[in-house]
Write a protein that holds these residues in place. Structure first.
Motif, mmCIF file in Angstrom:
data_model
loop_
_atom_site.group_PDB
_atom_site.id
_atom_site.type_symbol
_atom_site.label_atom_id
_atom_site.label_comp_id
_atom_site.label_asym_id
_atom_site.label_seq_id
_atom_site.Cartn_x
_atom_site.Cartn_y
_atom_site.Cartn_z
ATOM 1 N N THR A 125 -9.113 11.715 4.457
ATOM 2 C CA THR A 125 -8.435 11.256 5.668
ATOM 3 C C THR A 125 -7.994 9.804 5.521
ATOM 4 O O THR A 125 -6.877 9.435 5.895
ATOM 5 N N ALA A 126 -8.857 8.973 4.957
ATOM 6 C CA ALA A 126 -8.530 7.559 4.775
ATOM 7 C C ALA A 126 -7.367 7.364 3.809
ATOM 8 O O ALA A 126 -6.602 6.393 3.927
ATOM 9 N N ALA A 127 -7.217 8.289 2.859
ATOM 10 C CA ALA A 127 -6.142 8.180 1.868
ATOM 11 C C ALA A 127 -4.824 8.749 2.360
ATOM 12 O O ALA A 127 -3.774 8.502 1.746
ATOM 13 N N SER A 128 -4.850 9.481 3.449
ATOM 14 C CA SER A 128 -3.687 10.227 3.917
ATOM 15 C C SER A 128 -2.665 9.335 4.616
ATOM 16 O O SER A 128 -2.988 8.230 5.060
ATOM 17 N N PRO A 129 -1.427 9.795 4.741
ATOM 18 C CA PRO A 129 -0.329 8.953 5.245
ATOM 19 C C PRO A 129 -0.564 8.312 6.612
ATOM 20 O O PRO A 129 -0.070 7.212 6.855
ATOM 21 N N THR B 190 -1.461 -2.250 5.880
ATOM 22 C CA THR B 190 0.001 -2.343 5.833
ATOM 23 C C THR B 190 0.559 -2.036 4.449
ATOM 24 O O THR B 190 1.769 -1.993 4.267
ATOM 25 N N THR B 191 -0.323 -1.827 3.478
ATOM 26 C CA THR B 191 0.109 -1.550 2.110
ATOM 27 C C THR B 191 -0.521 -0.247 1.629
ATOM 28 O O THR B 191 -1.739 -0.054 1.753
ATOM 29 N N TYR B 192 0.291 0.618 1.077
ATOM 30 C CA TYR B 192 -0.208 1.884 0.533
ATOM 31 C C TYR B 192 -1.108 1.619 -0.667
ATOM 32 O O TYR B 192 -0.772 0.830 -1.554
ATOM 33 N N ASP B 193 -2.259 2.277 -0.700
ATOM 34 C CA ASP B 193 -3.227 2.107 -1.779
ATOM 35 C C ASP B 193 -3.438 3.453 -2.459
ATOM 36 O O ASP B 193 -4.146 4.328 -1.951
ATOM 37 N N ALA B 194 -2.837 3.626 -3.632
ATOM 38 C CA ALA B 194 -2.912 4.904 -4.345
ATOM 39 C C ALA B 194 -4.329 5.212 -4.824
ATOM 40 O O ALA B 194 -4.684 6.383 -5.018
ATOM 41 N N ARG C 160 -2.059 15.934 11.528
ATOM 42 C CA ARG C 160 -2.066 14.549 11.981
ATOM 43 C C ARG C 160 -2.168 13.598 10.791
ATOM 44 O O ARG C 160 -1.390 12.647 10.674
ATOM 45 N N ARG C 161 -3.132 13.826 9.918
ATOM 46 C CA ARG C 161 -3.313 12.871 8.818
ATOM 47 C C ARG C 161 -2.133 12.922 7.849
ATOM 48 O O ARG C 161 -1.814 11.914 7.205
ATOM 49 N N TRP C 162 -1.460 14.071 7.736
ATOM 50 C CA TRP C 162 -0.258 14.168 6.899
ATOM 51 C C TRP C 162 0.981 13.579 7.579
ATOM 52 O O TRP C 162 2.020 13.471 6.961
ATOM 53 N N LYS C 163 0.878 13.272 8.870
ATOM 54 C CA LYS C 163 2.031 12.860 9.684
ATOM 55 C C LYS C 163 3.100 13.953 9.721
ATOM 56 O O LYS C 163 4.296 13.671 9.686
ATOM 57 N N GLU C 164 2.663 15.198 9.851
ATOM 58 C CA GLU C 164 3.579 16.327 9.903
ATOM 59 C C GLU C 164 3.556 17.050 11.249
ATOM 60 O O GLU C 164 4.322 17.982 11.467
ATOM 61 N N LEU C 165 2.682 16.615 12.154
ATOM 62 C CA LEU C 165 2.574 17.326 13.427
ATOM 63 C C LEU C 165 3.831 17.143 14.267
ATOM 64 O O LEU C 165 4.266 18.073 14.964
ATOM 65 N N GLN C 166 4.426 15.982 14.198
ATOM 66 C CA GLN C 166 5.663 15.740 14.955
ATOM 67 C C GLN C 166 6.775 16.677 14.483
ATOM 68 O O GLN C 166 7.554 17.195 15.288
ATOM 69 N N GLN C 167 6.824 16.929 13.181
ATOM 70 C CA GLN C 167 7.814 17.849 12.634
ATOM 71 C C GLN C 167 7.551 19.284 13.097
ATOM 72 O O GLN C 167 8.473 19.998 13.499
#
Length: 627
Positions: A226-230, A252-256, A564-571
């Protein structure tokens, strides 16, 4: 294999305990027995969190939708109404921040856990090994309660210790910490707890439901994923989200590297689970089963991976104690006698057409991607034939899209013309089938479900032995929180994000697909997909894994959190939710999709609002973005 648990009766007796209103903490911790009762109280809030109507991962996923125009209120339906845009800061729905939902008060639970840890040395007859274990259990509970709040609110308050009795009002007004700080605290608690938790529960009669090492490791894997997700990892939508002192509350910065940490945790959890004897459920059930085909046995195996008794389910990593209490809302009225139960159990948990079309064809690829499937004519009626007799009633007209689907479709979805094995019938030749067209009919083997407004049922949530006839006799089961198949797919997801497609990514996807009766993901896409190269790229495989999880874990309260964690629910909620034209009796008119809900979901809805009153009382709080 060591038994994982015992019966639901015993588990209710064991962990459904709340501390008495004792006069002093000294009394509550005067001896081991009293302290153990307090420990059970620390567990009690978590046990009450099993009610799916208060679980946003269940009610906002759009996997199951509920009509809002009924004259009778069978349960609190507010959670289902969230996708209709009814959320507000004045009176948030499922308001866990504001003091509790249902029987759940997370802040009270955290206070109780802190009290337990602060007084654990008082019982003079509590041995050192047991004390160490209790401390580990309470640290796990603290971690889980905080994690639950992070998923809802993002930046949260960390309740690391109790308030002093003489604390000033100002000191009680804590500030929210960033999501990175919150996740780090949760993981630190889990890391402290895991070494001192038992590998398995040895005393099944007295300790069923308590946390084991493999449960905690699996939860850690989910937390890090979950912490790694978008939603939480460098989300640009929250780049300006700061507290009143100007501190960033979101990274504010993506951490791979977060994905690799999550992948490592997933692999460690899998190793521990398998070492304790857990494996995918792959034995066809025999209870309540007479003469059935091999094809139907595969369906029953998939159903039982969810609805089997916990002590007989080697795939179930973790569930909570209370049984799933809503089977009466998911079983269609298959007999004329069952109609009399409609006012009590109306079978009105409806599945939208988009969810039923999510499942693959029997070639293991999506409907619109299978080059052998007539997608444009999928609503055309077709007569059930001998080749599909194990899934569809012979001679009955149903939609073309119901033919030649994967086994998980037939195990999970109840549809017009579909075979519904069980309900008191043990032989396949006499099995009921759903006859949903013209649902206002008053005679014949109809499904009398005027309140199922899509004409599609979540079959997966009904134990095949449960009976809805002249009486309602459900067979209890515990809805899983984590299954081994879900953990396999979580590992595949995190490893793909960290390293791209590798042999292990395909291997762990295929473990789940093989149990479902499908070819491997590479073979299926190469042979049947219109986009055969999709499986060879990180981005393409990401989409495939996401759909695989949505299929495998459908209706289990997982998909809403994933989306939610994928940020796909809005889609997903940007399109109208449709069902069949349920008032029509002819197949030609019935199979015309009708809109039943136009969802309302915006960017702000990914995080819950804090109530206006709470923000006023504690001026250190910053409201979540866009509210």
């Amino acid at each position: 294999m060591t038994m994982l648990c015992m019966t639901s009766i015993s588990c209710k007796k064991y962990l459904d305990v709340t501390p008495d209103n004792v006069g002093t903490l000294d009394y509550a911790f005067r001896n081991r027995n009293e302290a153990e009762n307090y420990l059970f109280g620390c567990y009690s809030t978590m046990q009450h969190m099993n009610d799916v109507i208060y679980n946003a991962g269940f009610t906002t996923s759009s996997e199951i939708i509920y009509p809002n125009n009924l004259t009778a209120n069978f349960f609190d339906q507010n959670g289902f109404n969230l996708i209709r845009g009814v959320q507000s800061t004045g009176n948030p729905i499922l308001n866990y921040w504001g003091g509790g939902v249902g029987a759940v008060n997370i802040f009270q639970a955290l206070r109780r856990c802190n009290t337990m840890l602060e007084n654990i040395d008082k019982p003079i007859d509590l041995g050192a090994p047991e004390k160490k274990r209790w401390i580990a259990e309470v640290k796990f509970l603290k971690a889980y309660y905080h994690y639950y709040m992070i998923r809802l609110y993002g930046p949260i308050l960390l309740i690391k210790d109790s308030y002093a009795i003489d604390a000033s009002p100002e000191s009680l007004k804590r500030k929210r910490v960033s999501t990175d700080e919150a996740f780090a605290y949760v993981v630190s608690l889990l890391d402290e707890a895991i070494p001192d938790l038992p590998p398995v529960i040895e005393n099944q009669a007295k300790e069923f439901g308590r946390i084991t090492k493999f449960i905690a490791m699996s939860v850690k894997a989910e937390v890090l994923t979950t912490a790694a997700s978008p939603l939480f990892n460098g989300n640009p939508d929250y780049v300006s989200f700061k507290d009143h002192d100007g501190k960033n509350l979101f990274s504010t910065t993506y951490d791979a590297t977060k994905w690799q940490k999550a992948a490592d945790a997933c692999k460690d959890a899998i190793t521990e689970c398998e070492a304790q004897g857990l494996h995918l459920y792959n034995t066809p059930p025999t209870t309540g089963v007479g003469t059935v085909s091999d094809e139907l046995k595969k369906i029953l195996t998939l159903q039982s991976a969810v609805t089997e008794k916990w002590e007989q389910n080697p795939e179930l990593i973790w569930a909570l104690n209370y049984g799933f209490g809503y089977q009466g809302f998911v079983i269609p009225k298959l007999t004329s006698k069952s109609v009399s139960l409609a006012n009590t159990y109306p079978s009105n948990w409806a599945v939208p057409l988009s969810e039923s079309e999510l499942f693959y064809t029997n070639h293991g690829v999506p409907l619109d991607q299978d080059k052998t499937f007539d997608y444009n004519n999928r609503f055309t009626p077709q007569v059930g034939d001998d080749a599909n007799k194990h899934f569809i009633e012979q001679g009955y007209e149903t939609a073309k899209e119901h033919f030649n689907r994967e086994n998980r479709f037939y195990a999970s979805i109840g549809f017009d013309g579909g075979i519904w094995f069980g309900n008191g019938v043990v032989d396949e030749s006499k099995a009921y089938y759903v006859q949903a067209r013209g649902i206002f009919a008053v005679s014949g083997p109809k499904s009398f479900n005027s309140t199922n407004f899509t004409g599609i049922w979540p079959k997966k949530l009904a134990n095949y032995q449960s009976v809805m006839d002249n009486t309602y006799s459900p067979i209890d089961f515990h809805l899983p929180l984590i299954r081994l198949s879900g953990l396999y797919l979580l590992y595949a997801e995190t490893l793909n994000e960290a390293q791209g497609p590798t042999a292990d990514v395909y291997n762990y996807i295929d473990k789940v697909r093989t149990r479902a009766g499908l070819d491997g993901v590479q073979a299926s896409w190469a042979n049947y997909s219109k986009t055969p190269d999709k499986v060879n790229t990180k981005e393409g495989l990401r989409d495939i894994i996401h759909q695989e999880r949505r299929i495998e874990l459908s209706f289990e309260g997982q998909t809403g959190w994933d989306l939610r964690r994928w940020k796909e629910l809005q889609q997903v909620l940007s399109k109208p939710l449709q069902g069949w034209n349920i008032n029509e009796g002819s197949s030609a008119n019935y199979y015309r999709p009708q809109t039943v809900i136009i969802p309302v979901f915006g960017l702000k809805d990914y995080l819950w609002p804090i109530s206006t009153q709470d923000v006023i009382v504690n001026e250190n709080l910053t409201q979540n973005p866009y509210w």
